[in-house]
Design an enzyme around this catalytic site. Sequence first.
Site, PDB file in Angstrom:
ATOM      1  CD  GLU A 178       7.288   3.020   1.554  1.00 46.71           C
ATOM      2  OE1 GLU A 178       7.810   3.669   2.458  1.00 46.71           O
ATOM      3  OE2 GLU A 178       7.846   2.758   0.483  1.00 46.71           O
ATOM      4  CG  ASP A 181      -0.164   0.202   2.520  1.00 45.69           C
ATOM      5  OD1 ASP A 181       0.922  -0.400   2.685  1.00 45.69           O
ATOM      6  OD2 ASP A 181      -0.619   0.974   3.386  1.00 45.69           O
TER       7      ASP A 181
HETATM    8  C1  NOJ Z   1       9.005   2.928   6.310  1.00 43.31           C
HETATM    9  C2  NOJ Z   1       7.722   3.206   5.625  1.00 43.31           C
HETATM   10  O1  NOJ Z   1       7.913   4.190   4.678  1.00 43.31           O
HETATM   11  C3  NOJ Z   1       6.666   3.613   6.600  1.00 43.31           C
HETATM   12  O2  NOJ Z   1       5.475   3.846   5.938  1.00 43.31           O
HETATM   13  C4  NOJ Z   1       6.515   2.522   7.588  1.00 43.31           C
HETATM   14  O3  NOJ Z   1       5.534   2.847   8.522  1.00 43.31           O
HETATM   15  C5  NOJ Z   1       7.846   2.257   8.262  1.00 43.31           C
HETATM   16  N1  NOJ Z   1       8.830   1.899   7.274  1.00 43.31           N
HETATM   17  C6  NOJ Z   1       7.747   1.192   9.334  1.00 43.31           C
HETATM   18  O4  NOJ Z   1       7.494  -0.035   8.756  1.00 43.31           O
HETATM   19  C1  NOJ Z   2       6.573   6.901   4.453  1.00 44.46           C
HETATM   20  C2  NOJ Z   2       5.217   6.952   3.884  1.00 44.46           C
HETATM   21  O1  NOJ Z   2       4.410   6.014   4.523  1.00 44.46           O
HETATM   22  C3  NOJ Z   2       5.234   6.690   2.401  1.00 44.46           C
HETATM   23  O2  NOJ Z   2       3.941   6.875   1.886  1.00 44.46           O
HETATM   24  C4  NOJ Z   2       6.186   7.600   1.695  1.00 44.46           C
HETATM   25  O3  NOJ Z   2       6.262   7.242   0.352  1.00 44.46           O
HETATM   26  C5  NOJ Z   2       7.549   7.540   2.338  1.00 44.46           C
HETATM   27  N1  NOJ Z   2       7.465   7.733   3.749  1.00 44.46           N
HETATM   28  C6  NOJ Z   2       8.475   8.596   1.744  1.00 44.46           C
HETATM   29  O4  NOJ Z   2       7.966   9.869   1.997  1.00 44.46           O
END
Ligand code: NOJ
Ligand code: NOJ
Length: 592
Positions: free
Chosen positions: A318, A315
């Site tokens: 991520e 999603d």
């Molecule tokens: C990095 C991801 O971008 C973020 O969305 C996620 O919550 C964290 N990893 C922890 O898994």
């Molecule tokens: C974490 C977010 O959850 C994700 O949507 C985003 O792409 C990355 N950070 C980078 O900003």
Amino acid sequence: MNRVYLGIQKKALCGSFLAVFLSFPAFSQERPVSEKAPLLLGEIAPLSPALEDVSFHADFSSLPDFSQGVSAPIPALIPVVSPKDAQERKEKDLFPSKRNENPPLAKKTDGAAAKAGIFSLKRKKPKIDFDGAQTPASQQGDLEAWVSQEEGVALKRMFLNISPAGEAKGAVAASPSRENPDYWYHWVRDAGLTMNAVATLYQHERNHSRKRLYLKMMKDYARFSRANQLAPTLSGIGEPKFNMDGTPFNGPWGRPQDDGPAIRAIALIRFAKTLVSEGQWGLARKLYDGKLPTSSVIKTDLEYVSHFWRQTSYDLWEEVKGHHFYTQMLQRKALLSGAELARMMKDPGAADFYEQQAELLKPEIERHWNEKKGIIVQTLDQDAGLNYKKSGMDSGVVLAILQGAFEDGFFSALDDRALSTVVKMAEVFKNLYPINRRADAPGIGIGRYPEDRYFGGNPWVISTNTFGQFYLRLAEAYAAQGFISISDRNLAFFQSLDFPGKENLRPGLKIENSNPLFEQILAALRQEGNRYLETVRRYANPDGSMSEQIDKETGAMISARDLTWNYVSFLREACEGRACLLNLFPKKPKNP
Ligand code: NOJ
Ligand code: NOJ
């Protein structure tokens, strides 16, 4: 410090639950598996401190032209100065004191934007240091004035993260933050949303030098994106992020993320359509070649989206693998706007196919509405990823409606399922975060989803901006429609607003614009939208910079500073809720 440009391990942010998917999508017409053997970018030039001032490096103009086939070799991308050092120097110039001290900004950047005169970062020192409790000077007074000021800040800080010094041209950093969290990567999603804003700027700009600048940015982005598509990554076209020098990021991550190719396509399609309207057919053809197999960046993404939307992917946050409302809405939009472009480019067979696939996506998207819960559920058919997202509530659904709705009205802001989802979520987030419960809270800070644990789980700027934008957009949409219909599904939404006589609303009621109630409801919607903007304003740094999250206890800005997507979400707000991004430079004469 030497970074290694082998495209191997960098520190992985995410927990170990994220599996590495070694299987490539069978997208092999375009990219035979044999081409996916790891590229040896072995010969790395030593990073010489003597070359400190030569801040550039990987020149993407040496990449294969779009018209060359996919088998054209990708030149090794060798930086001559540590990109990190170069960018840090650049930032030191721009922001001389420490990160959160909100320094006076005086210098110009050395970037392309500065040359075009877009930058002149002059701002006064804030009167009071923001401590999360007091209201600094810049956070008082007229919201409208703040919004127009913030727009300029957002634009400048967004540009700083596009093709930053010392990295590949066309790369967009998610944030300048290098640790905790390390966001110094080109995320396909964040970059696509950003470059969609730049494509919008290009589309509406009349000043020649700015227009040339945006054109350059878009061309660099297209070239960088094409290189991403050709790079030997772990998940093929759905690969979610790249190192800033264009090499694949091969650490453990949630992959593929299939919203990425759709968003990248949407941005480039917007650009290509503008080029066509300007008669720039040659460049448009490089972006969309109408061939199979294709060697063009847009068609590669459209072929991927149209053939692989059925598979599950990670999603937008991520974390969860499944079928997501957000991903599917953006896939549908990419296919429909891609079909329009395909027709312009005399590729009617492909246009029909993309439209057909978009049509097939519709019932899949409809499945996300859960009548019992009264919300559009983000994820169905989960087959991997974290397991504690139980409510199904996710602000990504609202992002999807604003970013992904096509002109045909399918799941637009006017849809009463959207209204029901928004009011239920607002209620949950209102009670979830301590800052929302403060007596002086200007409005509600919105998180990604209620169960979020990342950085402890907090309100996010993008989600809060998005909610604000939703209400403002809705007011515009009703004004255009000329009436409001109350239904079982949307009654609670209207009763959550602030206007006299709301307790008399009943399902079945149709409020025409001749009825004085109509304007009162529109005013209440705008007021509610502004409360979200007030919230962002309240917690933004006094200099207008914004980090990813708002600490739910203290209101301090936390996690990645200067998140590019924050600024884009603000511009989208400004642009589509208030129609002002398009008038960013209203005082400039035509054809100067
Ligand atoms: C990095 C991801 O971008 C973020 O969305 C996620 O919550 C964290 N990893 C922890 O898994
Ligand atoms: C974490 C977010 O959850 C994700 O949507 C985003 O792409 C990355 N950070 C980078 O900003």
